[in-house]
Scaffold this active site. Structure first.
Site, PDB file in Angstrom:
ATOM      1  N   CYS A 114       0.843  -1.197   0.000  1.00  0.00           N
ATOM      2  CA  CYS A 114       0.000   0.000   0.000  1.00  0.00           C
ATOM      3  C   CYS A 114       0.884   1.256   0.000  1.00  0.00           C
ATOM      4  O   CYS A 114       1.553   1.517  -0.976  1.00  0.00           O
ATOM      5  CB  CYS A 114      -0.978  -0.063   1.173  1.00  0.00           C
ATOM      6  SG  CYS A 114      -2.356   1.081   1.005  1.00  0.00           S
ATOM      7  N   HIS A 171      -3.555  -5.721   0.988  1.00  0.00           N
ATOM      8  CA  HIS A 171      -2.954  -5.992   2.306  1.00  0.00           C
ATOM      9  C   HIS A 171      -2.969  -7.483   2.644  1.00  0.00           C
ATOM     10  O   HIS A 171      -3.856  -7.946   3.358  1.00  0.00           O
ATOM     11  CB  HIS A 171      -3.727  -5.233   3.382  1.00  0.00           C
ATOM     12  CG  HIS A 171      -3.517  -3.756   3.330  1.00  0.00           C
ATOM     13  ND1 HIS A 171      -2.419  -3.139   3.907  1.00  0.00           N
ATOM     14  CD2 HIS A 171      -4.239  -2.771   2.765  1.00  0.00           C
ATOM     15  CE1 HIS A 171      -2.485  -1.832   3.695  1.00  0.00           C
ATOM     16  NE2 HIS A 171      -3.585  -1.577   2.998  1.00  0.00           N
ATOM     17  N   GLU A 207      -1.226  -8.949   4.734  1.00  0.00           N
ATOM     18  CA  GLU A 207      -1.030  -9.119   6.185  1.00  0.00           C
ATOM     19  C   GLU A 207      -2.358  -9.126   6.945  1.00  0.00           C
ATOM     20  O   GLU A 207      -2.402  -9.499   8.114  1.00  0.00           O
ATOM     21  CB  GLU A 207      -0.088  -8.030   6.741  1.00  0.00           C
ATOM     22  CG  GLU A 207      -0.670  -6.628   6.892  1.00  0.00           C
ATOM     23  CD  GLU A 207      -0.658  -5.791   5.617  1.00  0.00           C
ATOM     24  OE1 GLU A 207      -0.550  -6.369   4.509  1.00  0.00           O
ATOM     25  OE2 GLU A 207      -0.782  -4.555   5.736  1.00  0.00           O
TER      26      GLU A 207
END
Lengths: 231, 79
Positions: A86, A203, A205
């Site tokens: 990002c 994302h 994660e």
């Protein structure tokens, strides 16, 4: 595995990344403030998501010129894997570690939702636990993720198998509707010429355990773990 | 020495903000607006007094930070 998450003023996904790295690699990353001019020896450097410097001037522009970025560029030149998610992707482009730039979403809207990604290459330290063509779901949250590059750069990215991910439908088709932010050729993530720098807008994660509703992002971190253990 | 740097998107680069402003101008009744491109202006005070050296400094600032030359072009004026 010795990893580090670089923290800029305005980073806000740094602790999500810390959690994911700790859970999946078994080792907690060092959290390193952007003003540090040097880095210790590392197996992985991560530039997390957020709004570094409030997106002043251009997204990632000020962070890309912060002291730590010289050390990040040196490490990348030595082959250390560098992952930018990002805002981290925006910073890598502004720092010249990846080609092209992320512009305002074509819709002019901030997008915060899940998208589907198709793995375009398994030939990188970040994607080798996937197979080419795998599709997985992962969230995006950005206002400026509209990837743009000139025709020559695009030809090189495609020709050198450096597009890592594209936005696709759940069935894996790179349609205009699936293109969350208007990126050229549905590009969601790209690799550097030496394949050790990856930038992507979504994302991974935030999709690593069943409580997230999906674990599709997990294999990106598992790829790194396997790569680094093998190396 | 005082300088003004203007940074604008290169021709052919989509400017969604400019497009939105164009639409707003039309809805205010301003007819005949062909297109709107949005850019940035930087007013910079320099210690340098030699115009050629000031210009060289400003060009370097643009190349390294003020503009992203992938999508933007810049113009430097000494005022």
């Amino acid at each position: 595995m010795k990893s580090a998450v670089i923290v800029f003023p305005g980073s806000n996904r740094d602790r999500d990344m810390q959690y994911a790295l700790t859970r999946i690699t078994g080792d907690a990353p060092q959290m390193i403030w952007h003003a540090e001019p040097t880095l210790p020896p590392l197996d992985l450097i991560v530039l997390p998501g957020g709004f570094s410097y409030g997106d002043y001037l251009r997204t990632g522009a000020i962070a890309a010129r912060s002291p730590v970025m010289r050390a990040v560029a040196d490490a990348a030149a030595k082959g250390v894997p560098v992952l930018g998610v990002c805002n981290g992707f925006q910073i890598l482009c502004e720092a010249g570690l990846l080609p092209g730039i992320l512009m305002r979403n074509a819709s002019l809207r901030f997008i915060c939702r899940d998208v589907h990604l198709r793995v375009e290459t398994a030939d990188s330290p970040f994607t080798r636990a996937y197979a080419k063509g795998d599709v997985f779901r992962t969230p995006v949250a950005h206002g400026e993720g509209n990837y743009t590059a000139d025709a020559e750069t695009l030809a090189r990215l495609n020709g050198e198998d450096r597009v890592a991910f594209r936005y696709v439908t759940a069935a894996g088709e790179a349609t205009a509707e699936a293109n969350a932010n208007g990126s050229v050729e549905n590009i969601a993530g790209i690799l550097s010429d030496r394949r050790n720098v990856l930038g992507l807008m979504p994302h991974p994660e935030n999709m690593i355990e069943p409580a997230h509703g999906n674990t599709g992002g997990r294999r990106l971190f598992e790829s790194l773990t396997h790569t680094l253990v093998a190396a | 020495m005082q300088a003004r740097v203007t940074v604008t998107l290169k021709t052919g680069i989509l400017d969604p903000q400019g497009k939105a402003i164009e639409g707003a101008l039309a809805s205010l009744g301003f007819s005949g607006v062909g297109s709107v491109r949005q850019g940035k202006v930087f007013d910079i005070a320099l210690e340098e007094t030699d115009p050629a050296r000031a210009k060289a400094q400003l060009d370097a600032m643009c190349e390294k930070l003020l503009a992203n030359t992938v999508i933007e072009s810049y113009r430097v004026e000494l005022v």
